[in-house]
Design a protein around this motif. Sequence first.
Motif, PDB file in Angstrom:
ATOM      1  N   ASP A   1      11.838   9.114   4.334  1.00  0.00           N
ATOM      2  CA  ASP A   1      11.939   9.420   5.761  1.00  0.00           C
ATOM      3  C   ASP A   1      10.638   9.085   6.487  1.00  0.00           C
ATOM      4  O   ASP A   1      10.657   8.603   7.630  1.00  0.00           O
ATOM      5  N   PHE A   2       9.521   9.364   5.831  1.00  0.00           N
ATOM      6  CA  PHE A   2       8.237   8.986   6.429  1.00  0.00           C
ATOM      7  C   PHE A   2       8.154   7.475   6.652  1.00  0.00           C
ATOM      8  O   PHE A   2       7.750   7.007   7.726  1.00  0.00           O
ATOM      9  N   GLY A   3       8.552   6.696   5.656  1.00  0.00           N
ATOM     10  CA  GLY A   3       8.532   5.247   5.826  1.00  0.00           C
ATOM     11  C   GLY A   3       9.476   4.769   6.904  1.00  0.00           C
ATOM     12  O   GLY A   3       9.173   3.808   7.620  1.00  0.00           O
ATOM     13  N   ASP A   4      10.615   5.446   7.066  1.00  0.00           N
ATOM     14  CA  ASP A   4      11.562   5.070   8.117  1.00  0.00           C
ATOM     15  C   ASP A   4      10.949   5.276   9.501  1.00  0.00           C
ATOM     16  O   ASP A   4      11.006   4.391  10.364  1.00  0.00           O
ATOM     17  N   HIS A   5      10.370   6.439   9.742  1.00  0.00           N
ATOM     18  CA  HIS A   5       9.752   6.705  11.047  1.00  0.00           C
ATOM     19  C   HIS A   5       8.560   5.781  11.289  1.00  0.00           C
ATOM     20  O   HIS A   5       8.361   5.290  12.407  1.00  0.00           O
ATOM     21  N   LEU A   6       7.784   5.558  10.249  1.00  0.00           N
ATOM     22  CA  LEU A   6       6.639   4.664  10.391  1.00  0.00           C
ATOM     23  C   LEU A   6       7.093   3.253  10.738  1.00  0.00           C
ATOM     24  O   LEU A   6       6.467   2.567  11.559  1.00  0.00           O
ATOM     25  N   GLY A   7       8.196   2.801  10.147  1.00  0.00           N
ATOM     26  CA  GLY A   7       8.676   1.452  10.429  1.00  0.00           C
ATOM     27  C   GLY A   7       9.141   1.273  11.855  1.00  0.00           C
ATOM     28  O   GLY A   7       8.895   0.224  12.477  1.00  0.00           O
ATOM     29  N   ILE A   8       9.815   2.271  12.417  1.00  0.00           N
ATOM     30  CA  ILE A   8      10.245   2.171  13.817  1.00  0.00           C
ATOM     31  C   ILE A   8       9.031   2.136  14.744  1.00  0.00           C
ATOM     32  O   ILE A   8       8.973   1.342  15.685  1.00  0.00           O
ATOM     33  N   CYS A   9       8.054   2.994  14.480  1.00  0.00           N
ATOM     34  CA  CYS A   9       6.821   2.966  15.289  1.00  0.00           C
ATOM     35  C   CYS A   9       6.108   1.629  15.150  1.00  0.00           C
ATOM     36  O   CYS A   9       5.584   1.089  16.133  1.00  0.00           O
TER      37      CYS A   9
ATOM     38  N   LEU B   1       0.829  -1.206   0.000  1.00  0.00           N
ATOM     39  CA  LEU B   1       0.000   0.000   0.000  1.00  0.00           C
ATOM     40  C   LEU B   1       0.860   1.251   0.000  1.00  0.00           C
ATOM     41  O   LEU B   1       0.507   2.258  -0.636  1.00  0.00           O
ATOM     42  N   LEU B   2       1.998   1.209   0.698  1.00  0.00           N
ATOM     43  CA  LEU B   2       2.904   2.354   0.674  1.00  0.00           C
ATOM     44  C   LEU B   2       3.461   2.582  -0.731  1.00  0.00           C
ATOM     45  O   LEU B   2       3.632   3.732  -1.162  1.00  0.00           O
TER      46      LEU B   2
ATOM     47  N   VAL C   1      13.600  -0.280   7.311  1.00  0.00           N
ATOM     48  CA  VAL C   1      14.266  -0.171   6.011  1.00  0.00           C
ATOM     49  C   VAL C   1      13.326  -0.590   4.878  1.00  0.00           C
ATOM     50  O   VAL C   1      13.283   0.059   3.822  1.00  0.00           O
ATOM     51  N   LEU C   2      12.564  -1.643   5.090  1.00  0.00           N
ATOM     52  CA  LEU C   2      11.678  -2.119   4.030  1.00  0.00           C
ATOM     53  C   LEU C   2      10.519  -1.157   3.805  1.00  0.00           C
ATOM     54  O   LEU C   2      10.094  -0.942   2.660  1.00  0.00           O
ATOM     55  N   LEU C   3       9.991  -0.544   4.865  1.00  0.00           N
ATOM     56  CA  LEU C   3       8.916   0.430   4.689  1.00  0.00           C
ATOM     57  C   LEU C   3       9.426   1.684   4.002  1.00  0.00           C
ATOM     58  O   LEU C   3       8.729   2.269   3.154  1.00  0.00           O
ATOM     59  N   ALA C   4      10.640   2.112   4.349  1.00  0.00           N
ATOM     60  CA  ALA C   4      11.223   3.264   3.655  1.00  0.00           C
ATOM     61  C   ALA C   4      11.482   2.943   2.191  1.00  0.00           C
ATOM     62  O   ALA C   4      11.262   3.784   1.303  1.00  0.00           O
ATOM     63  N   ALA C   5      11.942   1.724   1.911  1.00  0.00           N
ATOM     64  CA  ALA C   5      12.157   1.326   0.522  1.00  0.00           C
ATOM     65  C   ALA C   5      10.845   1.297  -0.253  1.00  0.00           C
ATOM     66  O   ALA C   5      10.816   1.657  -1.441  1.00  0.00           O
ATOM     67  N   ALA C   6       9.760   0.885   0.376  1.00  0.00           N
ATOM     68  CA  ALA C   6       8.466   0.872  -0.303  1.00  0.00           C
ATOM     69  C   ALA C   6       8.074   2.277  -0.741  1.00  0.00           C
ATOM     70  O   ALA C   6       7.604   2.486  -1.871  1.00  0.00           O
TER      71      ALA C   6
ATOM     72  N   ALA D   1      20.643   1.348  20.628  1.00  0.00           N
ATOM     73  CA  ALA D   1      20.983   0.140  19.866  1.00  0.00           C
ATOM     74  C   ALA D   1      19.722  -0.580  19.413  1.00  0.00           C
ATOM     75  O   ALA D   1      19.687  -1.158  18.315  1.00  0.00           O
ATOM     76  N   TYR D   2      18.682  -0.559  20.244  1.00  0.00           N
ATOM     77  CA  TYR D   2      17.414  -1.183  19.841  1.00  0.00           C
ATOM     78  C   TYR D   2      16.814  -0.469  18.628  1.00  0.00           C
ATOM     79  O   TYR D   2      16.347  -1.116  17.691  1.00  0.00           O
ATOM     80  N   VAL D   3      16.823   0.867  18.642  1.00  0.00           N
ATOM     81  CA  VAL D   3      16.254   1.618  17.523  1.00  0.00           C
ATOM     82  C   VAL D   3      17.032   1.340  16.244  1.00  0.00           C
ATOM     83  O   VAL D   3      16.447   1.193  15.159  1.00  0.00           O
ATOM     84  N   ALA D   4      18.362   1.249  16.359  1.00  0.00           N
ATOM     85  CA  ALA D   4      19.161   0.942  15.173  1.00  0.00           C
ATOM     86  C   ALA D   4      18.824  -0.432  14.624  1.00  0.00           C
ATOM     87  O   ALA D   4      18.733  -0.628  13.404  1.00  0.00           O
ATOM     88  N   MET D   5      18.619  -1.402  15.525  1.00  0.00           N
ATOM     89  CA  MET D   5      18.242  -2.744  15.080  1.00  0.00           C
ATOM     90  C   MET D   5      16.846  -2.739  14.459  1.00  0.00           C
ATOM     91  O   MET D   5      16.602  -3.380  13.431  1.00  0.00           O
ATOM     92  N   ALA D   6      15.900  -2.028  15.086  1.00  0.00           N
ATOM     93  CA  ALA D   6      14.537  -1.966  14.549  1.00  0.00           C
ATOM     94  C   ALA D   6      14.509  -1.274  13.193  1.00  0.00           C
ATOM     95  O   ALA D   6      13.737  -1.642  12.307  1.00  0.00           O
ATOM     96  N   ARG D   7      15.362  -0.258  13.014  1.00  0.00           N
ATOM     97  CA  ARG D   7      15.411   0.426  11.719  1.00  0.00           C
ATOM     98  C   ARG D   7      15.881  -0.523  10.621  1.00  0.00           C
ATOM     99  O   ARG D   7      15.301  -0.568   9.534  1.00  0.00           O
ATOM    100  N   ALA D   8      16.945  -1.291  10.915  1.00  0.00           N
ATOM    101  CA  ALA D   8      17.456  -2.202   9.893  1.00  0.00           C
ATOM    102  C   ALA D   8      16.530  -3.388   9.671  1.00  0.00           C
ATOM    103  O   ALA D   8      16.382  -3.867   8.536  1.00  0.00           O
ATOM    104  N   LYS D   9      15.877  -3.842  10.725  1.00  0.00           N
ATOM    105  CA  LYS D   9      15.046  -5.041  10.615  1.00  0.00           C
ATOM    106  C   LYS D   9      13.700  -4.760   9.963  1.00  0.00           C
ATOM    107  O   LYS D   9      13.208  -5.567   9.159  1.00  0.00           O
ATOM    108  N   THR D  10      13.074  -3.630  10.294  1.00  0.00           N
ATOM    109  CA  THR D  10      11.699  -3.373   9.870  1.00  0.00           C
ATOM    110  C   THR D  10      11.568  -2.091   9.057  1.00  0.00           C
ATOM    111  O   THR D  10      10.949  -2.072   7.992  1.00  0.00           O
TER     112      THR D  10
END
Length: 408
Positions: free
Chosen positions: A260-268, A104-105, A235-240, A224-233
């Motif tokens: 950037d919107f997808g990146d913040h949305l993915g961490i949340c 959808l993104l 990144v794919l929403l930002a790529a979408a 460190a958790y946020v960095a892991m969450a960014r790479a794990k989840t």
Amino acid sequence: MSDPHPGPRPRLDPVPNPHPHPHPRPSLDPAPNPNPNPNPNPGTGPGPVPARPSGSPPDSPSPRIEFAELLEAEFGRRWPGRSVGLDAVHRYAMIPPGKLLRPLLVLHAALTVGGELGAVLPAAVGIEGAHVGSLLHDDIIDRDTQRRGRAAVHTEFGPAQAVVAGNALFFSWFAALSECGRLGVPADRVERAMAVQAEAGVAICRGAFDELAMRGDLELGVGAYVAMARAKTAVLLAAACRVGAILGGGDAPTTELLGDFGDHLGICFQIRDDVLPYDPIAARAMGKPSDSDVRNRRPTLPVLIAHRRADPQEPRGAAPRPAGRDRTGARPVPDPRRAGADRSPGHRARDGRRPRLQGPRTPHPSARHRPRRPRPRLGAPHPSGVLSRHGSTRSPRGVPARDDLPEA
């Protein structure tokens, strides 16, 4: 190159664009009559409904529902019910779909910059395939037997088949971009989108690898958790968002803003996903084991915050428990000694005692000076029999002993 998934494509014309281009091209058609009602007195007799005032948006179904139906129809076209072999595994994994957040993104980002829905639809299907492929591998790593309320793919078809099917879905993500090129997307846009996807794929694998290395580390900081969450989840929403904007013809600043919107949305999204197992209502609707994170010693944000705020006197390693689980991760067994604790105050339990509702146990005034009869110890000889499990004595042959006879 022919279409690898022959079959009639779903119609795209009923889906309205919820993000019209900020500078639409002027129409050369004559303007419609703002009042097409032929009845000169519309309030005195039957006639057509007056036209909507100029500039007001038309009534239309929710774009979220329309896009979801469109994606489901495309999934069914690519993996029909008669699929066998690898396609049968893909159909089981893709249908029925999940939240469809990533595709959808892609669609919304493309429409935001003025792109065509039909030209980017394969890219939306491809990114959902990449996401599902990662779930196939995650279920094997975490030893989870359920996904979306039914047996996981590796449980239904086998671990080896699930690994191969997940790999094929990763490659289909890139094959989808070539389909976009055949549908009219310029080659330079396809090339840029390919670079974004490749970079995101490597970052996702790195995030999953780092999460495995962080297992059981309760001293892990939030950064460190946020960095892991960014790479794990994330990144794919930002790529979408970036892929949709690139394929739709967006400029570089707009593409970066959407990314950037997808990146913040993915961490949340990842933080919310970590909290769901501790919500009794949400845990039942997850469709997968609610104790998966705790069982796999995954450093989720609720566990890290609970460890930071925990009392130093508490046992080390204590973590918040998922809904409906005890300290060991199992569902608690009702305590028979507390049976009836939620009954009315005047109700007596089966053993004749009143249930204690709250507060310390206080003896009755009439029993304060009552002399207590000494009770024999376990294993001590008794002239009339052996000690029963209630503390009274019974004859070995079933004859009532002296202590069990009613008083005269």
